[in-house]
Design an enzyme around this catalytic site. Structure first.
Site, PDB file in Angstrom:
ATOM      1  N   LYS A 192      83.323  15.529   6.277  1.00 20.34           N
ATOM      2  CA  LYS A 192      82.321  15.283   5.234  1.00 20.34           C
ATOM      3  C   LYS A 192      82.840  15.823   3.910  1.00 20.34           C
ATOM      4  O   LYS A 192      82.900  17.035   3.696  1.00 20.34           O
ATOM      5  CB  LYS A 192      80.983  15.950   5.559  1.00 20.34           C
ATOM      6  CG  LYS A 192      79.851  15.459   4.635  1.00 20.34           C
ATOM      7  CD  LYS A 192      78.751  16.473   4.423  1.00 20.34           C
ATOM      8  CE  LYS A 192      79.035  17.408   3.286  1.00 20.34           C
ATOM      9  NZ  LYS A 192      79.031  16.775   1.929  1.00 20.34           N
ATOM     10  N   GLU A 204      86.278  29.291   4.324  1.00 18.93           N
ATOM     11  CA  GLU A 204      86.975  29.717   3.105  1.00 18.93           C
ATOM     12  C   GLU A 204      85.947  29.669   1.998  1.00 18.93           C
ATOM     13  O   GLU A 204      85.480  28.594   1.621  1.00 18.93           O
ATOM     14  CB  GLU A 204      88.163  28.788   2.820  1.00 18.93           C
ATOM     15  CG  GLU A 204      89.243  29.456   1.971  1.00 18.93           C
ATOM     16  CD  GLU A 204      89.021  29.284   0.483  1.00 18.93           C
ATOM     17  OE1 GLU A 204      88.269  30.104  -0.089  1.00 18.93           O
ATOM     18  OE2 GLU A 204      89.582  28.362  -0.088  1.00 18.93           O
ATOM     19  N   CYS A 242      89.143  28.376  -6.417  1.00 19.48           N
ATOM     20  CA  CYS A 242      88.626  29.517  -5.664  1.00 19.48           C
ATOM     21  C   CYS A 242      89.438  30.778  -5.911  1.00 19.48           C
ATOM     22  O   CYS A 242      88.912  31.888  -5.824  1.00 19.48           O
ATOM     23  CB  CYS A 242      88.564  29.190  -4.176  1.00 19.48           C
ATOM     24  SG  CYS A 242      90.169  28.799  -3.447  1.00 19.48           S
ATOM     25  N   GLU A 262      81.468  35.150  -8.775  1.00 20.13           N
ATOM     26  CA  GLU A 262      82.389  34.059  -9.095  1.00 20.13           C
ATOM     27  C   GLU A 262      81.747  33.121 -10.120  1.00 20.13           C
ATOM     28  O   GLU A 262      80.711  32.514  -9.858  1.00 20.13           O
ATOM     29  CB  GLU A 262      82.737  33.296  -7.815  1.00 20.13           C
ATOM     30  CG  GLU A 262      83.828  32.273  -7.977  1.00 20.13           C
ATOM     31  CD  GLU A 262      84.207  31.632  -6.651  1.00 20.13           C
ATOM     32  OE1 GLU A 262      85.399  31.377  -6.440  1.00 20.13           O
ATOM     33  OE2 GLU A 262      83.306  31.393  -5.825  1.00 20.13           O
TER      34      GLU A 262
END
Length: 505
Positions: free
Chosen positions: A183, A258, A292, A393
């Site tokens: 997906k 992750e 990331c 983040e």
């Protein structure tokens, strides 16, 4: 905005299930929008729970009864090599689709396609030699540890690197002999659908690879909760990753996560400041900071802080915004209007927490950029280490700079976050870098560099940055189960039970 957008051959905009492109069960469609222009690129099928069920059924049948899990390592490797060949043949098509879909520059997208081909070639080579190992045993006993495929796996990928992240999961899953349902993010599905075409052209048997586009709340949730799915590999945000882990844990399914990070880039007083300044820019403004491992938090020794800031500021002000297909562009837009607003919110929050806005933080005034979701590259100084922006983040083109006393101060600040994906250390002394790496709780530590990765080395993080690893031998192991095979060439009696009955007989 200069130049014309590329006009690649778009992929079939349907779901890929059991070897064929098919519409969604209810016929729903979703618009895929170019972040550079705000215009619709394509209308793709919008899958739902029923489509996820159909895809899992195909993957389950292919695993239980199809040839792929029983193919030899040599046969799997040959197919992965064919995929790499086709990716290299179609490099410009994939790069153009990735740039249209994500807003990154064509140069970045071309590099992505090259790296994706390398990933397929690496796992092709690895599976040829990954034959398990012999355990110590005595007499006529042979004890073997063998790697078996994990089974049917669900692969859920993010919007920032749709093709690259897909390859980090698809290549090892196929090498291991798994079947899968993938997906992609609903924001950037085009290169994933094109990859499905490539897998079919390479000769992958029907049902082994399935791609279902749609929302995470419907397709993603259905895949994670399906008892026929034996492993889930997810890349994305922490909140969603926790829900994925909880759902998988309910049925004891294997999971690999992750989840990103808040990545420090430490510059010590003896560093090469020219190189450190150059890489500090690349660490955070590459793909507009939507990475990331972005080195968005610069921790600079007091002795060189002012000089390094001046070196960086002059170059930040000169960064050229524009369309990814314009050769002069250095940084493209953010992925969506909603994401830009989120990043702008962090810029405001940093100032409320006491940081100084040195540069950027605004939408560009150039009317030629008004249709895209651009944000000026941003430089914030004096960020308080205990504030939210120092710990969370941002995922945008925002570089924060903090003044530190020494290495101990820098390491304490760097590690005072919940995440631990990647970190950089700039010093001329290898011994200092090694001592820093030992104390840094991060999955990757770079010395005098930032961002490089390669397929042979594992990728993943400590703490809340994830569970498990991608790439390297560890990346293949995520899609395998170890089986112990015990072979006894001279079986004999044990006489452990029923000895009295045996004597009477």
């Amino acid at each position: 905005m200069h130049g014309r957008p590329p006009e690649p051959m778009f992929p079939t905009p349907e779901l890929f299930v059991d070897g064929a492109f098919v519409p969604s069960a209810d016929g729903a469609r979703r618009s895929v929008v170019c972040p550079t222009t705000g215009r619709t690129l394509a209308e793709v099928a919008e899958g739902g729970a029923a489509d996820a069920d159909r895809a899992v059924r195909a993957a389950r049948t292919a695993f239980d009864h199809g040839p792929w899990p029983r193919a030899t390592p040599r046969e799997r490797a040959a197919l992965l090599e064919r995929v790499a060949d086709l990716l290299e043949r179609d490099r410009e098509r994939f790069a153009a689709l990735e740039t249209l879909d994500t807003g990154k520059t064509l140069g970045e997208s071309r590099d992505d396609v090259t790296q994706v081909a390398d990933v397929f070639r690496y796992f092709a080579a690895l599976i040829r030699v990954d034959g398990g190992h012999v355990n110590r045993a005595e007499g006529a006993v042979l004890s073997l540890t063998l790697a078996r495929p994990a089974g049917v796996v669900a692969l859920i990928t993010p919007w920032n690197y749709p093709l690259l992240q897909a390859s980090w999961k698809v290549a090892p899953a196929l090498a291991a002999g798994c079947t899968f349902v993938l997906k992609p993010s609903e924001l950037t599905p085009l290169t994933t659908l094109a990859l499905a075409e490539t897998l079919a052209e390479a000769g992958l048997p029907s049902g082994v690879a399935n791609v279902v586009t749609g929302a995470g709340t419907s397709v993603g949730a259905a895949l994670v909760e399906d008892p026929r799915v034996e492993m889930v590999s997810f890349t994305g945000g922490l909140a969603t990753g926790r829900r994925v882990a909880q759902a998988a844990a309910q049925r004891a399914a294997k999971v690999a996560l992750e989840l990103g990070g808040k990545n420090p880039n430490i510059v010590l007083a003896d560093a090469d400041l020219d190189a450190a300044a150059d890489h500090a820019l690349e660490a955070v403004f590459f793909h507009a900071g939507q990475v990331c491992s972005a080195g968005s938090r610069l921790l600079v020794a007091d002795e060189v802080h002012d000089e390094l800031v001046e070196r960086i500021a002059g170059r930040v002000a000169a960064i050229r915004l524009g369309a990814g297909w314009d050769p002069a562009t250095e940084m493209g837009p953010l992925i969506s209007a909603e994401h830009r607003a989120k990043v702008e919110g962090y810029v405001r929050l940093a100032q409320e927490e006491g940081a100084e806005l040195r540069l950027g933080g605004r939408r560009p005034a150039d009317p030629g950029l008004g249709d895209g979701w651009y944000l000026e590259p941003t430089l914030l100084l004096g960020l308080p280490p205990d504030g939210r922006v120092a710990r969370e983040e941002v995922f945008g083109p925002v570089l924060t700079v903090e003044r530190v006393r020494d290495l101990d101060d820098a390491l304490a600040r760097a590690d005072a976050t919940d995440t631990g994906l990647a970190a950089g250390v700039w010093t001329r002394e290898l011994a200092t870098a090694l001592a820093a790496a030992e104390r840094l709780r991060f999955g990757t530590v770079w010395w005098n560099d930032f961002h490089p990765y390669f397929p042979e080395a594992p990728w993943g993080g400590f703490k809340t940055s994830g569970v498990g690893r991608e790439l390297g031998r560890a990346g293949l192991r995520e899609f395998q189960e170890e089986q112990h095979l015990y072979l006894n060439g001279r079986p004999g009696r044990s006489d452990a039970f029923g000895r009295g009955g045996a004597r009477r007989g």
